[in-house]
Design a protein around this motif. Structure first.
Motif: not given
Ligand SMILES: [Mg+2]
Ligand SMILES: Nc1ncnc2c1ncn2[C@@H]1O[C@H](COP(=O)(O)OP(=O)(O)OP(=O)(O)O)[C@@H](O)[C@H]1O
Lengths: 286, 238
Positions: B44-46, B86-88, B162-165
């Motif tokens: 997913k992030t990729t 981004p995530e984080g 939005i990654d990992e809301l």
């Molecule tokens: Mg991820």
């Protein structure tokens, strides 16, 4: 009275040292590049200012700004064309590259610049404040150095490009997500480092005699200031510069001028051994 | 049916020799909220990084508003209207909330409009206005996520990814963020949410994509997906 004079001398010198080191510290902190070229860029700035003043009758202040701008372009080009290609490699690689560039620039300078010491003589006289002697050109040099340092601080904290520089330092891929082109910001940063070196060189040439072989002395002082003040902040460079200026001034007074330089290096050694994390412990350029 | 805002076709991407995405197809319509779910390491992030130009696309199409974006650098993709939170969170340490938000608008030069947008994100997240001079990384987790989302909005994108809301946030905070996103969506911004928490994602989004080992396994209306026995078992734990 002697102590006050020492203090005054130390502070005047220290402001110059802070200004001298700041570009070096910025490049190291943001790009993780130890710029061995820094001292030679100072010498280049000094000689160019001298030449503009002596041969063409340009006012030294105007020469300073022109030289600073020219060195910014030179620095930008060096980073963009050369260093950016290897900037992600271990620090030794970029250090060697800038060392090679330093040798080239140095050889160029000993061919084109005279070997005799040069100085932009301003003949501004000396202020006698109740037995404390303050040469006006040195005072002007200090004010210029502080102004340049303050200007850089404001640019880094308040401008769009300054924010981008700090962002790239903090988190490169997050910076890319803001639309920041990292290779461009790297080149701008190196350009600013060269600009500050050139401007400081110009100030030095107005205050002290300049010779081509001062390049490594300047580089050494940049190292010491970074180690004393910690890497990566304008405030740190200011503190480091002032401490070094005072140490040299005191050592020069009590041990003799020939030991002033040694005292600075000795201080660096002590600090390195006592707190070896001083260089890497601080992150980011504030 | 109108052309989707974003159309991704058989996208392949990875890190050097390591291939992560094996022909991903997704499409996002203008003004919708969509979600991508999938287990850890599914890619997913990729995928988001490939869409925003941080990861090189090795083959496939990436049409945004009919323009091919594959191979463009990150700044040009952002300039065309895809923003990536981004995530984080990845807020910039040592910088104020306000400076972080202004960095979101780095590519813009319309000063007046930038300040209008700053007021806009402050109106959605009033706490950010209160804390605007504080170091962004000293905010609480939820406030940091607000700041990261607001920073994404500051670029004035047409698609906000939005990654990992919800990662690491209390349910109340997730709810609060969700409400804000719905409000932002109402002004026409398309949103793509990547989530571990499938329930939250399905509540927010109209359509969903389920990614497994680098390909889209399932797609469709989130209400339908929520009824699917396979999804109920694998992702909803029902
Ligand atoms: Mg991820
Ligand atoms: N920088 C990298 N270099 C090499 N491989 C990577 C890199 N980042 C991720 N991967 C690999 O790519 C695969 C997909 O990772 P990715 O982060 O896209 O998954 P994800 O679906 O976002 O997972 P999560 O839900 O845990 O965030 C994983 O196998 C991971 O190990």
């Amino acid at each position: 009275m002697l102590y006050v004079q020492m203090l005054v001398n130390g502070i005047m010198l220290g402001a110059l040292y802070a200004c001298l080191a700041i570009g070096f510290s910025l490049v190291w902190g943001v790009l993780n590049v130890i710029n061995m070229l820094h001292g030679s860029l100072l010498v280049l700035g000094g000689y160019l200012t001298y030449t503009a003043w002596h041969d063409y009758g340009v006012h030294p202040l105007i020469a300073l700004f022109a030289v600073a701008f020219a060195l910014f372009l030179l620095g930008y080009a060096i980073q963009r064309i050369l260093i950016n290609r290897v900037v992600d490699m271990p620090v030794l690689v970029t250090m060697t590259l800038t060392f090679a560039l330093d040798l080239i620039l140095y050889n160029f300078m000993i061919v084109y610049f005279t070997a005799t010491p040069v100085r932009v003589t301003l003949n501004l006289g000396v202020i006698d404040a109740g037995g404390i002697f303050v040469p006006v050109d040195r005072l002007a040099g200090m004010v210029l150095a502080l102004l340049l340092t303050g200007l850089l601080y404001v640019v880094l904290r308040r401008s769009r490009i300054g924010r981008a520089i700090v962002a790239v330092r903090m988190d490169r891929s997050a910076a890319m997500l803001m639309g920041i082109r990292v290779e461009h910001i790297y080149a701008i940063t190196f350009g600013i480092g060269a600009l500050m070196a050139g401007a400081t060189g110009a100030v030095f040439a107005m205050v002290y005699p300049m010779t081509t072989d001062l390049d490594f002395t300047f580089l050494g002082k940049a190292f010491i200031v970074c180690i004393i003040g910690g890497l990566g902040s304008v405030q740190g460079a200011l503190v480091g510069g002032l401490v070094l200026g005072l140490v040299e001034s005191i050592a020069g007074q009590f041990l003799g001028p020939q030991y002033a330089l040694t005292a600075g290096f000795a201080l660096m050694l002590v600090l390195l051994v006592a707190m070896p994390t001083g260089l890497t412990g601080v992150k980011g350029f504030e | 049916m109108p052309e989707p805002l974003l159309k991704v076709e058989s996208l392949h991407a990875g890190y050097g020799e390591v291939r992560v995405l094996w022909g991903v197809d997704i499409d996002i319509e203008a003004g919708e909220i969509a979600c991508i779910v999938g287990s850890n390491g599914a890619g997913k992030t990729t995928l988001l990084r490939a869409l925003s130009g941080l990861v090189a696309v090795s083959s496939g199409k990436l049409l945004f508003d009919g323009v091919e974006l594959a191979g463009l650098p990150a700044d040009q993709i952002l300039a065309r209207g895809i923003a990536h939170v981004p995530e984080g969170r990845r807020l910039f340490r040592g910088m104020s909330v306000r400076d972080n938000l202004l960095l979101g608008a780095y590519l813009r030069s319309d000063k007046v409009e930038i300040h209008r947008d700053l007021d806009y994100v402050f109106s959605i997240f009033p706490i950010l206005k209160e804390r605007q001079h504080q170091d962004a990384t000293t905010l609480s987790g939820g406030e940091q996520q607000m700041c990261a989302v607001a920073r994404g909005i500051m670029s004035r994108p047409r698609l906000l990814m939005i990654d990992e809301l919800s990662l690491g946030l209390a349910p109340r905070m997730v709810e609060r963020l969700g409400e804000a996103l719905i409000e932002v969506n109402k002004i026409g911004l398309a949103i793509l949410i990547v989530e571990q928490d499938v329930m939250t994602a399905f509540e927010l989004a109209r359509r969903g994509f389920v990614i497994e080992t680098g390909v889209v396994r399932m797609r469709g209306n989130t209400q339908m997906l929520a009824k699917d026995p396979m999804i109920r078992q694998a992702y909803l734990g029902l």
